[in-house]
Every structure is written in C-alpha cells, then in structure tokens.
Design a protein around this motif. Structure first.
Motif, PDB file in Angstrom:
ATOM      1  N   ALA A 248       1.527   1.684   5.384  1.00  0.00           N
ATOM      2  CA  ALA A 248       1.553   2.442   4.136  1.00  0.00           C
ATOM      3  C   ALA A 248       2.497   3.618   4.287  1.00  0.00           C
ATOM      4  CB  ALA A 248       0.155   2.926   3.765  1.00  0.00           C
ATOM      5  N   LYS A 249       2.903   4.183   3.156  1.00  0.00           N
ATOM      6  CA  LYS A 249       3.828   5.313   3.179  1.00  0.00           C
ATOM      7  C   LYS A 249       3.154   6.603   3.629  1.00  0.00           C
ATOM      8  CE  LYS A 249       6.764   3.470  -0.523  1.00  0.00           C
ATOM      9  NZ  LYS A 249       7.295   3.709  -1.894  1.00  0.00           N
TER      10      LYS A 249
ATOM     11  N   ARG B  75      -2.156   4.901  -7.940  1.00  0.00           N
ATOM     12  CA  ARG B  75      -1.722   4.673  -6.559  1.00  0.00           C
ATOM     13  C   ARG B  75      -2.384   3.414  -6.003  1.00  0.00           C
ATOM     14  NH1 ARG B  75       2.634   8.128  -5.773  1.00  0.00           N
ATOM     15  NH2 ARG B  75       2.094  10.263  -6.423  1.00  0.00           N
ATOM     16  N   LYS B  76      -1.669   2.735  -5.110  1.00  0.00           N
ATOM     17  CA  LYS B  76      -2.228   1.584  -4.413  1.00  0.00           C
ATOM     18  C   LYS B  76      -2.847   2.077  -3.111  1.00  0.00           C
ATOM     19  CE  LYS B  76       1.126  -1.669  -6.359  1.00  0.00           C
ATOM     20  NZ  LYS B  76       2.224  -2.630  -6.055  1.00  0.00           N
TER      21      LYS B  76
ATOM     22  N   ASN C 294       0.831  -1.199   0.000  1.00  0.00           N
ATOM     23  CA  ASN C 294       0.000   0.000   0.000  1.00  0.00           C
ATOM     24  C   ASN C 294       0.863   1.245   0.000  1.00  0.00           C
ATOM     25  OD1 ASN C 294      -2.757  -1.296   0.519  1.00  0.00           O
ATOM     26  ND2 ASN C 294      -1.518  -2.106   2.191  1.00  0.00           N
ATOM     27  N   GLU C 295       0.620   2.103  -0.939  1.00  0.00           N
ATOM     28  CA  GLU C 295       1.242   3.417  -0.877  1.00  0.00           C
ATOM     29  C   GLU C 295       0.486   4.298   0.111  1.00  0.00           C
ATOM     30  OE1 GLU C 295       3.110   5.272  -4.619  1.00  0.00           O
ATOM     31  OE2 GLU C 295       1.315   4.239  -5.326  1.00  0.00           O
ATOM     32  N   ILE C 296      -0.852   4.186   0.063  1.00  0.00           N
ATOM     33  CA  ILE C 296      -1.698   5.109   0.817  1.00  0.00           C
ATOM     34  C   ILE C 296      -2.787   4.331   1.545  1.00  0.00           C
ATOM     35  CG2 ILE C 296      -3.394   6.982   0.598  1.00  0.00           C
ATOM     36  CD1 ILE C 296      -1.774   7.948  -1.844  1.00  0.00           C
TER      37      ILE C 296
ATOM     38  N   GLY D 230       5.978   8.485   0.381  1.00  0.00           N
ATOM     39  CA  GLY D 230       6.712   8.282   1.635  1.00  0.00           C
ATOM     40  C   GLY D 230       7.742   9.365   1.896  1.00  0.00           C
TER      41      GLY D 230
ATOM     42  N   ASP E  49       7.144   9.697  -4.691  1.00  0.00           N
ATOM     43  CA  ASP E  49       7.102   8.788  -3.548  1.00  0.00           C
ATOM     44  C   ASP E  49       6.332   9.453  -2.418  1.00  0.00           C
ATOM     45  OD1 ASP E  49       7.447   6.939  -1.576  1.00  0.00           O
ATOM     46  OD2 ASP E  49       9.637   7.148  -1.430  1.00  0.00           O
TER      47      ASP E  49
END
Length: 486
Positions: A220-221, A89-90, A66-68, A353, A351
């Motif tokens: 997630a980031k 985005r994931k 997961n990015e978000i 993150g 990114d």
C-alpha cells in the motif's frame, strides 16, 4: 483568574491579596510559559528539522489495489478504517484476532470521545451493546469518610453532557462491523514486519494469514500502525523506552449497584486509587491500582512514547504511539479525536503515497493534537494519578487540597470536569486549576499553624509548591519534547 476568585471567596480573603500571593509564587511558572509559548510559535513557523534526508520516492513497481493498510483493528484502527473508507479510500486492515476481545481497557468513553464518535458517523457502534450512560464522577475520600460529585459540563441546551461505558469487546466488534459496512477489508493475520523498497520507504506489511498459516504480503502507499500498547513495531519506529507508572488489575462485579447511578467512582484509600464504573446493566468494573505486582499478573502498561517518523510510508497511532494512565478514562477519546484530525488532514492529500505531504500532515498532527486534546488528557491523567496515589507527605497535602478544592463547587468543579470530560481540553485551563489547587493547599497549611509555627508553615507551603512543580513540569516537558522532534 476565575479559579483564584472562587478560592478567595471561599477563604473570605480580598481577591487582591490572593492574587499577590499567586503572582509571587507563580512568577517562575509565568516565565517558563512565556518561553514555551515563544518556542511553540517559532516551531510553527519554521521548517521541521529532519534527522535524515529523504529522497523523492521512485515510481512504484507493483500494482496495488490498496491505498492504505492499517495494522490493528482496535478502537483507533477500526474507526480510522471506517472514516477513510467513507472518504473513498481503499483500506485494508490486518488484525491478529478478529474474535471479540476480552480486556479491561477501553471501557469508558468520555463525552468528548463520544462526540468524536458521532462526528465520525460511528454512533451505531455503541448501540445495542448494553452500554451504560455516564454523567460524571464521584470521588470518595476514605480518610474523611466523605464524597464529592463531579458532573460533566452542560451542552448548549443546558443538559449535562454524557459519556458511555461498556464491555470493550462489544464496542470493538461494533466498530469493526461499521468498518466493513463502509467498505474496508479486514484480514485476520499477525503482522510480522514492515516492507521497505530500495529507497527505504515503507510500502506494505508482511503478515501470517491465520486461516492458511502462510506468510503473505500486502502493499500500500501508506501504512498506519495501531497495534496497541504491546506494539510489535514500536521499538523499530521510536527510540524512547516504555515507562510503567503502575498496573491495574480488573474484576467484574455482578448485580452490584453503584453509590450514585450513572457516575463513575474513584475511591481514595491508603494505597493507590480504585476506579469503579458500570459496563452494562448488571456488570460493574472495578480497577485496582497495583504499583508493584507479581510478574504473572497482566498489568495495563502505561507510558508516554516519544513519537518519531524514522522512515517514510508509516505512521504510528493509538496506544502504540501514545499512552497515559487509565484513571481518567481518556484514552479512547484521544484515539477518536486523533482519527478526526487524520481524516481532515488526509482529505487535503490527493495521493497518500506522497511521503512529503504525509510528513507535513504528521507535523500538523503533532501540534494540533497537543492544542486540542492530547496534551490535557495525557498530563491530567498522570497528574491525578500522582496526586491520588500520594507517595509522600507533600503529595498528600496536594491531594487533600484537590479534594477540598472540588468541594467548593462552581468554577472549581466546572473547569476540571471540562478537562476530564475532554469537552474543553485547554492546556492553560489545566495549568491554571492545578496551581490554583497548589496555592489553595498552601493556604490550608498556613491556616493550620499557630503563629509560633509560622516558619514551619512557610517551609511546608514552599515544599508543596515545589512538589507541584516537580509533578507538572516534567509532564509538560515530555509533551513538548514529542512535538519538537518534528
């Protein structure tokens, strides 16, 4: 200037005379606006002052798909999930209850919000739910037994822009369907806390899975918190206290036609205002303002929340971040326009993150939302409520002047309606019309006095101007305070 010109024409006075009066009365306001403008420009050019020193994030020690992660699948959470998923985005959303909600909030979408919904590619969310088309407002004044219609502005083709009103739950389910279709993952569970790494960065959420009843974590980031007006996380992310200005009790009337089809209605009575609008072809919502209610009645808490970002990795949005009085029905329009801003800004971030990049986005978000929609919607909602609920004689004078100002038509209607509909949400237009109403009110006071009562008229007129300043200045200060925190 066009507002003052229309007032002068209505009063049959030379425009220059009214302008001289305006200059004398508004000179302090001009000085304040100039100072605020200078500070605003300085704020844009200087690096934001941070309350804590951030360290570079350590490389993540977990494998995250997961990015978000987004806490809350309401208007903002579901639409943000859809928009970011479309951008590749994931995204995972954690929502306490994925069943259709039954609430009295989020039922009136202004034209500016509807336009934002279309830009986000979410128009289908309001289709097939028996949504009602809204062309503007009708204000009823019980004291004078009269009414005035305020139509929304015209589009480029000359047609009246329209909003939508609907059952809140149906709209939410439509947004969630779109989010799933666009690739977002929705999890039913109650988020209980935010996860921190050893550096103090937020790296995910701890939640209780509804199906299994077990505690689970998702990392997630970047984390967005949009869990509504009763946010579990607000106190941990901002310092400001919630301020409740009033409460609304809502009822649904069946097969109850409105006075003017396709228009929301505001009724000015002896107490607080009543808001009436259709949410389907046979359901009409009535919201009753109740400043003081028994503790067993669920009120819609309203406040202006001071936004802060005490730790990296999390962003507070939606009603959890910023609320205003629901009288103008601008909340969802603000949320959807906020999503447009975040989508555009995150499009420039490779990114999510990268905490410094996200913090920079948050700073830009604060300035851009104030200049484009949030400032006007927030201040207008609180201002109109104070005027329409009229708790003292000077506010009542302003309320009466406001109503008669609308009756003049022309720019005295098109300007305020452009603000109300979130089509032209410009702060200077809001301030200009507000003080045009105040000046108009002073004229009405002086006109009603006999020559030997001139001293009383002057005192009363000055008190009305003073009351107008006590209404507007604290609201402007509150909005600017939020920005200068970053």
């Amino acid at each position: 200037m066009s507002s003052l010109a229309s007032v002068a024409a209505y009063l049959q006075l030379p425009a220059i005379s009214l302008i001289r009066i305006a200059v004398c009365l508004l000179l302090p306001l001009v000085v304040v606006v100039m100072v605020v403008g200078f500070l605003q420009r300085c704020g844009r050019r200087t690096k934001p002052k941070q309350k804590c020193q951030y360290v570079e994030p350590a490389p993540p020690n977990f494998d995250s798909e997961n990015e978000i992660v987004i806490v809350g699948a309401g208007v903002l959470g579901a639409s943000l999930a859809s928009a970011l998923s479309k951008d590749g985005r994931k995204v995972t959303v954690i929502e306490r209850d994925l069943q259709e909600p039954n609430r009295i909030v989020g039922e009136l979408l202004q034209p500016g919000g509807y336009a934002a919904l279309q830009k986000l590619g979410l128009k289908e969310a309001v289709e097939g739910i028996d949504a009602h088309i809204v062309h503007g407002y009708v204000i009823h004044d019980n004291a004078t037994k009269s009414m005035v219609a305020l139509s929304y502005p015209l589009d480029d083709t000359g047609k009246v822009l329209t909003g939508r009103s609907f059952h809140h739950g149906r709209f939410i389910m439509g947004l969630r369907r779109e989010a799933k279709k666009d690739g977002a993952t929705l999890i039913e569970g109650a988020a209980s806390s935010l996860l921190e790494d050893p550096h103090g960065h937020i790296v995910g959420v701890l939640y209780k899975d509804k199906a299994s009843g077990t505690d689970k974590t998702i990392k997630a980031k970047l984390t967005f918190v949009a869990d509504g007006c009763f946010s579990r996380f607000r106190k941990g992310l901002v310092d400001a206290e919630v301020s409740i200005s009033s409460n609304f009790a809502g009822v649904v009337m069946r097969d109850c036609p409105q006075m003017k089809t396709g228009y929301a209605e505001i009724v000015l009575g002896t107490g607080g205002p009543l808001l009436v609008y259709q949410i389907s072809h046979n359901d009409t919502r009535i919201l009753v303002d109740m400043p003081k209610v028994p503790s067993d009645i669920k009120g819609y808490m309203l406040s202006v929340i001071e936004p802060q970002l005490p730790v990296p990795g999390v962003v507070l949005l939606g009603d959890a971040f910023n609320m205003r009085h629901p009288l103008t029905g601008g909340g969802m329009s603000v949320a959807l326009n906020d999503v447009l801003l975040w989508r555009r800004m995150l499009g420039e971030v490779r990114d999510v993150g990268d905490h410094r990049a996200v913090l920079k986005c948050l700073e830009k978000f604060q300035w851009q939302r104030k200049g484009s929609h949030a400032f006007v919607v927030n201040v207008l909602a609180q201002t109109l409520y104070k005027l329409f609920s009229a708790s003292d004689e000077y506010l009542f004078e302003l309320r009466s002047a406001c109503y008669k100002y609308f009756q003049m038509g022309g720019v005295a209607v098109s300007g305020p309606v452009g603000l109300l509909s979130v089509v032209t949400p410009r702060p200077h237009i809001l301030v200009g019309h507000f003080y045009a109403v105040a000046i108009f009110g002073t004229y009405l006071i002086m006109k009603s006095k006999f020559p030997w009562q001139l001293h009383k008229g002057i005192f009363r007129a000055l008190m009305v101007i003073w009351k107008a300043c006590t209404v507007m200045f604290p609201l402007i200060g509150s909005e600017l305070k939020n920005v200068f925190q970053f």
